[in-house]
Design a protein around this motif. Structure first.
Motif, PDB file in Angstrom:
ATOM      1  N   LYS A   1      -0.304   7.659   2.904  1.00  0.00           N
ATOM      2  CA  LYS A   1      -0.945   6.373   3.158  1.00  0.00           C
ATOM      3  C   LYS A   1      -2.297   6.533   3.854  1.00  0.00           C
ATOM      4  O   LYS A   1      -3.276   5.867   3.475  1.00  0.00           O
ATOM      5  N   PRO A   2      -2.426   7.427   4.871  1.00  0.00           N
ATOM      6  CA  PRO A   2      -3.750   7.638   5.477  1.00  0.00           C
ATOM      7  C   PRO A   2      -4.795   8.107   4.465  1.00  0.00           C
ATOM      8  O   PRO A   2      -5.962   7.705   4.532  1.00  0.00           O
TER       9      PRO A   2
ATOM     10  N   MET B   1       0.837  -1.202   0.000  1.00  0.00           N
ATOM     11  CA  MET B   1       0.000   0.000   0.000  1.00  0.00           C
ATOM     12  C   MET B   1       0.873   1.253   0.000  1.00  0.00           C
ATOM     13  O   MET B   1       0.483   2.286  -0.545  1.00  0.00           O
ATOM     14  N   ASN B   2       2.037   1.178   0.617  1.00  0.00           N
ATOM     15  CA  ASN B   2       2.969   2.311   0.573  1.00  0.00           C
ATOM     16  C   ASN B   2       3.332   2.653  -0.866  1.00  0.00           C
ATOM     17  O   ASN B   2       3.378   3.827  -1.253  1.00  0.00           O
ATOM     18  N   GLU B   3       3.595   1.618  -1.668  1.00  0.00           N
ATOM     19  CA  GLU B   3       3.970   1.838  -3.069  1.00  0.00           C
ATOM     20  C   GLU B   3       2.802   2.403  -3.870  1.00  0.00           C
ATOM     21  O   GLU B   3       3.001   3.255  -4.743  1.00  0.00           O
ATOM     22  N   VAL B   4       1.589   1.931  -3.579  1.00  0.00           N
ATOM     23  CA  VAL B   4       0.410   2.472  -4.262  1.00  0.00           C
ATOM     24  C   VAL B   4       0.242   3.946  -3.905  1.00  0.00           C
ATOM     25  O   VAL B   4       0.005   4.789  -4.781  1.00  0.00           O
ATOM     26  N   ALA B   5       0.368   4.273  -2.619  1.00  0.00           N
ATOM     27  CA  ALA B   5       0.226   5.661  -2.182  1.00  0.00           C
ATOM     28  C   ALA B   5       1.266   6.549  -2.856  1.00  0.00           C
ATOM     29  O   ALA B   5       0.951   7.642  -3.347  1.00  0.00           O
ATOM     30  N   GLU B   6       2.508   6.071  -2.900  1.00  0.00           N
ATOM     31  CA  GLU B   6       3.580   6.849  -3.530  1.00  0.00           C
ATOM     32  C   GLU B   6       3.308   7.067  -5.015  1.00  0.00           C
ATOM     33  O   GLU B   6       3.509   8.174  -5.539  1.00  0.00           O
ATOM     34  N   ALA B   7       2.834   6.010  -5.716  1.00  0.00           N
ATOM     35  CA  ALA B   7       2.544   6.133  -7.146  1.00  0.00           C
ATOM     36  C   ALA B   7       1.430   7.139  -7.401  1.00  0.00           C
ATOM     37  O   ALA B   7       1.411   7.806  -8.444  1.00  0.00           O
ATOM     38  N   CYS B   8       0.511   7.252  -6.462  1.00  0.00           N
ATOM     39  CA  CYS B   8      -0.631   8.168  -6.609  1.00  0.00           C
ATOM     40  C   CYS B   8      -0.326   9.568  -6.102  1.00  0.00           C
ATOM     41  O   CYS B   8      -1.154  10.478  -6.261  1.00  0.00           O
ATOM     42  N   GLY B   9       0.829   9.740  -5.452  1.00  0.00           N
ATOM     43  CA  GLY B   9       1.153  11.034  -4.878  1.00  0.00           C
ATOM     44  C   GLY B   9       0.311  11.346  -3.660  1.00  0.00           C
ATOM     45  O   GLY B   9      -0.005  12.516  -3.392  1.00  0.00           O
ATOM     46  N   LEU B  10      -0.065  10.314  -2.912  1.00  0.00           N
ATOM     47  CA  LEU B  10      -0.913  10.467  -1.738  1.00  0.00           C
ATOM     48  C   LEU B  10      -0.194   9.963  -0.496  1.00  0.00           C
ATOM     49  O   LEU B  10       0.725   9.146  -0.583  1.00  0.00           O
TER      50      LEU B  10
ATOM     51  N   LEU C   1      -4.814   7.386   1.253  1.00  0.00           N
ATOM     52  CA  LEU C   1      -5.151   6.214   0.442  1.00  0.00           C
ATOM     53  C   LEU C   1      -6.191   5.352   1.142  1.00  0.00           C
ATOM     54  O   LEU C   1      -7.150   4.880   0.523  1.00  0.00           O
ATOM     55  N   TYR C   2      -6.019   5.169   2.447  1.00  0.00           N
ATOM     56  CA  TYR C   2      -6.972   4.350   3.209  1.00  0.00           C
ATOM     57  C   TYR C   2      -8.342   5.014   3.313  1.00  0.00           C
ATOM     58  O   TYR C   2      -9.329   4.346   3.631  1.00  0.00           O
ATOM     59  N   HIS C   3      -8.408   6.305   3.049  1.00  0.00           N
ATOM     60  CA  HIS C   3      -9.701   6.985   3.012  1.00  0.00           C
ATOM     61  C   HIS C   3     -10.538   6.489   1.828  1.00  0.00           C
ATOM     62  O   HIS C   3     -11.768   6.484   1.888  1.00  0.00           O
ATOM     63  N   TYR C   4      -9.854   6.051   0.767  1.00  0.00           N
ATOM     64  CA  TYR C   4     -10.539   5.595  -0.430  1.00  0.00           C
ATOM     65  C   TYR C   4     -10.696   4.074  -0.492  1.00  0.00           C
ATOM     66  O   TYR C   4     -11.717   3.577  -0.986  1.00  0.00           O
ATOM     67  N   PHE C   5      -9.704   3.351  -0.026  1.00  0.00           N
ATOM     68  CA  PHE C   5      -9.746   1.891  -0.058  1.00  0.00           C
ATOM     69  C   PHE C   5      -9.187   1.349   1.252  1.00  0.00           C
ATOM     70  O   PHE C   5      -8.108   1.767   1.678  1.00  0.00           O
ATOM     71  N   ARG C   6      -9.909   0.434   1.861  1.00  0.00           N
ATOM     72  CA  ARG C   6      -9.553   0.005   3.221  1.00  0.00           C
ATOM     73  C   ARG C   6      -8.285  -0.840   3.287  1.00  0.00           C
ATOM     74  O   ARG C   6      -7.620  -0.865   4.311  1.00  0.00           O
TER      75      ARG C   6
END
Length: 209
Positions: free
Chosen positions: A45-46, A34-43, A48-53
């Motif tokens: 991590k918290p 999830m860290n990598e997803v957040a980084e790729a999205c420029g978001l 990111l979890y607002h959108y997907f659990r």
């Protein structure tokens, strides 16, 4: 009072799903964090979890969203009430063109579906089976003898074998693209190699710098 969603909420979710699908497709679902997803999205991590659990929730949305779009394409083509061969050609071309825009999501669906929990797997695979059934029905109506010989399903799966794995060899910066290949797949499947028509001459792409 519950807070309403921001105007760009759905757009942000789609952006996250696109980035996650690309990471899953390239690195594999288990190896992506999830860290990598957040980084790729420029978001963060918290955020990111607002959108997907969690990561699994991302996987379900990517796979289900992709196959649901394929179902919608099938419904659109079915609504045209075409003759069987024309319907099959239209289905093939629409699917090949759709995969051009959804290569990462398609790869996730084909390779990472094994990580789905049984309930999600059955729902998503059920949608896939319904999509395949429409192709098989068009083929059986065009060639009833394939149904009588028990070949309709096998031929349909051979067709999907051609379509589903194009992403492994058809490169975005190559001389051929999905738009060019879509009618060729239909020609090849419906008539064999002698029936394949050559595409019109196209200007060569400039070399990449």
């Amino acid at each position: 009072m519950a807070r309403g969603r921001s105007p760009g909420y759905d757009d942000q979710r789609e952006l996250i799903l696109r980035h996650a699908a690309e990471l899953f497709a390239r690195r594999g679902y288990p190896a992506t964090s999830m860290n990598e997803v957040a980084e790729a999205c420029g978001l963060s991590k918290p955020t990111l979890y607002h959108y997907f659990r969690d990561k699994y929730n991302l996987l379900v949305h990517i796979a289900d969203g992709h196959v649901s779009r394929l179902q919608a394409l099938v419904e659109e083509v079915e609504g045209q009430q075409l003759e069987p061969e024309a319907r099959l050609r239209e289905l093939i071309q629409r699917f090949v063109q759709e995969y051009a825009e959804a290569q990462h999501a398609h790869r996730v669906l084909t390779e990472d579906v094994r990580f789905l929990q049984p309930e999600d797997s059955e729902r998503i695979l059920g949608k896939e089976r319904a999509v395949v059934a429409v192709f098989a029905q068009a083929l059986a109506q065009m060639r009833p003898d394939t149904d009588a010989a028990g070949l309709t399903k096998a031929l349909t799966m051979l067709l999907f074998g051609m379509i589903n794995w194009m992403f492994t060899w058809l490169k975005p910066d190559g001389e051929l693209d999905y738009e060019t290949m879509a009618p060729i797949v239909a020609d090849l499947f419906l008539g064999g190699v002698p029936a394949v028509r050559m595409p019109a001459a196209r200007a060569k792409k400039a070399p990449r710098r």
